[in-house]
Write a protein that holds these residues in place. Structure first.
Motif, mmCIF file in Angstrom:
data_model
loop_
_atom_site.group_PDB
_atom_site.id
_atom_site.type_symbol
_atom_site.label_atom_id
_atom_site.label_comp_id
_atom_site.label_asym_id
_atom_site.label_seq_id
_atom_site.Cartn_x
_atom_site.Cartn_y
_atom_site.Cartn_z
ATOM 1 N N TRP A 35 10.543 -13.342 -8.530
ATOM 2 C CA TRP A 35 9.763 -12.250 -7.975
ATOM 3 C C TRP A 35 10.485 -11.669 -6.776
ATOM 4 N N TYR A 37 9.690 -8.644 -3.506
ATOM 5 C CA TYR A 37 8.728 -7.725 -2.883
ATOM 6 C C TYR A 37 9.448 -6.896 -1.846
ATOM 7 N N ILE A 73 2.849 -3.117 -9.256
ATOM 8 C CA ILE A 73 3.232 -4.385 -9.885
ATOM 9 C C ILE A 73 4.001 -4.054 -11.155
ATOM 10 N N PHE A 87 -2.010 -12.185 -9.788
ATOM 11 C CA PHE A 87 -2.085 -10.983 -8.960
ATOM 12 C C PHE A 87 -3.514 -10.730 -8.477
ATOM 13 N N CYS A 90 -4.885 -8.275 -5.394
ATOM 14 C CA CYS A 90 -3.900 -7.282 -4.946
ATOM 15 C C CYS A 90 -4.651 -5.952 -4.871
ATOM 16 N N ALA A 93 -2.950 -2.314 -4.961
ATOM 17 C CA ALA A 93 -2.076 -1.914 -6.069
ATOM 18 C C ALA A 93 -2.740 -0.836 -6.908
#
Length: 468
Positions: A35, A37, A73, A87, A90, A93
């Motif tokens: 992952w 970010y 995402i 997730f 989140c 998002a």
């Protein structure tokens, strides 16, 4: 002049040096999955190959500290599954991009992603876990893939902006409460071949006006259309005789005012099940092997009943420990056994019910069937001692799931402590008292918040199993 220009260049260079650097974070989230970010863009990207790890507690994902800042995402090609709770929450998002290599979406995966505007699901997905997209309140549309076979319990519950849903013909299993409280949903078409509409499937879908039900459906569970006050048009794929044979559970007020159009012929109706085998002769005299249970004990008959019917076991081969404590996991396992201990797999979605525990499968079953719904913080608290009103609530929901008539209701005013019954348990306690399952304790009190010991639980289970 040169000195002035040099000073300006140095000042500009200093400002560049002092400017905050772009922040990024990364790590692993699967044996072959990574992952990353980017704080500048709010983009979370999952890449690599294989399955993601599960984060069923909904707080342990490595990007958890950034959940309020993640705006998009992206699941890149090569990732095959989205982990449970990955997730969840989140809440900022707005965009979701999912590669077509994803085949499974875990329970609670996108729970409370309240800003996602559309749910474009990978064309390869065959299974959507329990509560996977629950509380995605901004999503107005969802694209379900053509190879999808299973939609978990509560998968799209509280998707309040979702207006319509087309369920692929490949779907053979839809969990209870799957589309409950989708307040903007106006129409739904269920796929041919499914045998039942589960408990609470469309509960509180107040804008639902039309639903298409295939001839294969023989059971409509309790509360499946509860609160569907706008429902006017039910299109049934079988004959009118076939519709008359559909077993409709309690609390389906939405169906009462709807016009049913039967578009098929008797040839389309499912073949009726054969008559059941005659019931066996009554049990012989019941016995029990426990040294700590005397025939004079008020719970003696109940202990014999639950032991001989394999509803409860002893703590040891020779002791029942009637004064011993009971917890929430125990009663759920008992009810699961009463339902035949069905295998179903999957996760319950509760943050404190990990896989592999002695009660994990039973709790997952209880969530699928609507027998339990847990606490507001996402926990089940399996080892917490169970109270008398909680036992009543679980037995009430289990009876409703079994298709029993749970409309009986007793007046509780005769109990001095009737005012202490919790609001959520009022209906269940009234029902349990009316059926003789729950009664007064010493002093005539109901003691709803008192814990139920093993002897008391045995009595309640015997009365429940013997109700008629």
């Amino acid at each position: 002049m040169k000195k002035r220009i040099i000073s300006m260049i140095l000042a500009a260079a200093l400002l560049v040096c002092l400017a905050p650097a772009a922040f990024a974070a990364s790590g692993t989230c699967g044996s072959g999955v990574r992952w990353s970010y980017d704080a500048d863009t709010g983009a979370l990207v999952i890449s690599g190959s294989g399955e993601m790890y599960d984060y069923g507690d909904m707080v342990s994902a490595p990007w958890n500290e950034y959940t309020d800042s993640i705006t998009s995402i992206t699941i890149e090609s090569g990732v095959t599954s989205i982990g449970a709770g990955a997730f969840s929450k989140c809440s900022a998002a707005t965009e979701l991009t999912m590669a077509d290599t994803v085949r499974k979406i875990g329970s609670w995966a996108f729970h409370y992603c309240v800003s996602l505007e559309s749910l474009d699901i990978s064309a390869a997905v065959t299974e959507i876990g329990s509560w996977a997209f629950s509380l995605c309140r901004a999503a107005e549309s969802v694209t379900l893939p053509g190879g999808l076979t299973a939609i978990g319990t509560g998968a799209f519950a509280y998707c309040g902006s979702l207006k319509e849903i087309e369920i692929p013909s490949t779907v053979t299993e839809i969990g209870g409460w799957a589309f409950s409280s989708c307040f903007a949903l106006t129409s739904a078409k269920l796929p041919a071949g499914i045998p039942a509409v589960g408990n609470g499937t469309f509960a509180n879908c107040g804008a639902l006006t039309q639903v298409t039900i295939p001839a294969s459906v023989t059971v409509i569970g309790s509360s499946a259309f509860c609160g569907c006050t706008a429902l006017t048009d039910v299109i049934y794929g079988g004959s009118s005789a076939g519709w008359a044979r559909v077993a409709v559970g309690d609390d389906n007020d939405g169906l009462e005012g709807a016009a049913v159009r039967c578009t098929g012929s008797p040839a389309d109706d499912p073949v009726p099940a054969p008559d059941p085998e005659p019931a066996p002769d009554p049990d012989p005299e019941l016995t029990e092997p426990f040294d700590d249970v005397s025939d004079d004990d008020w719970f003696s008959d109940a202990v014999k009943f639950v032991y001989n019917h394999r509803i409860m076991d002893g703590v040891t081969d020779t002791t029942f420990v009637p004064s011993g404590t009971t917890n929430r996991a125990m009663i759920v396992v008992i009810l699961w056994r009463l339902d035949g201990a069905p295998a179903g797999g999957g996760s319950s979605g509760f943050t404190d019910v990990p896989a592999g525990q002695w009660y994990s499968e039973a709790v997952a079953w209880a969530v699928r069937t609507g027998v339990v719904d847990g606490y507001d913080d996402g926990t089940f608290r399996p080892l917490t001692q169970i109270t008398r009103e909680q036992v009543a609530a679980l037995l009430y929901r289990f009876a409703r799931y079994q298709g029993e008539d749970v409309s009986d209701s007793a007046d509780l005013s005769g109990f001095p402590d009737s005012g202490s019954v919790s609001a959520y348990a009022q209906t269940a306690v009234r029902w349990a008292v009316s059926r003789g399952i729950l009664g007064g304790t010493t002093g005539g009190n109901l003691d709803p918040k008192g814990t139920a010991n093993r002897g008391q639980l045995a009595v309640m289970l015997m009365r429940f199993s013997s109700k008629g």
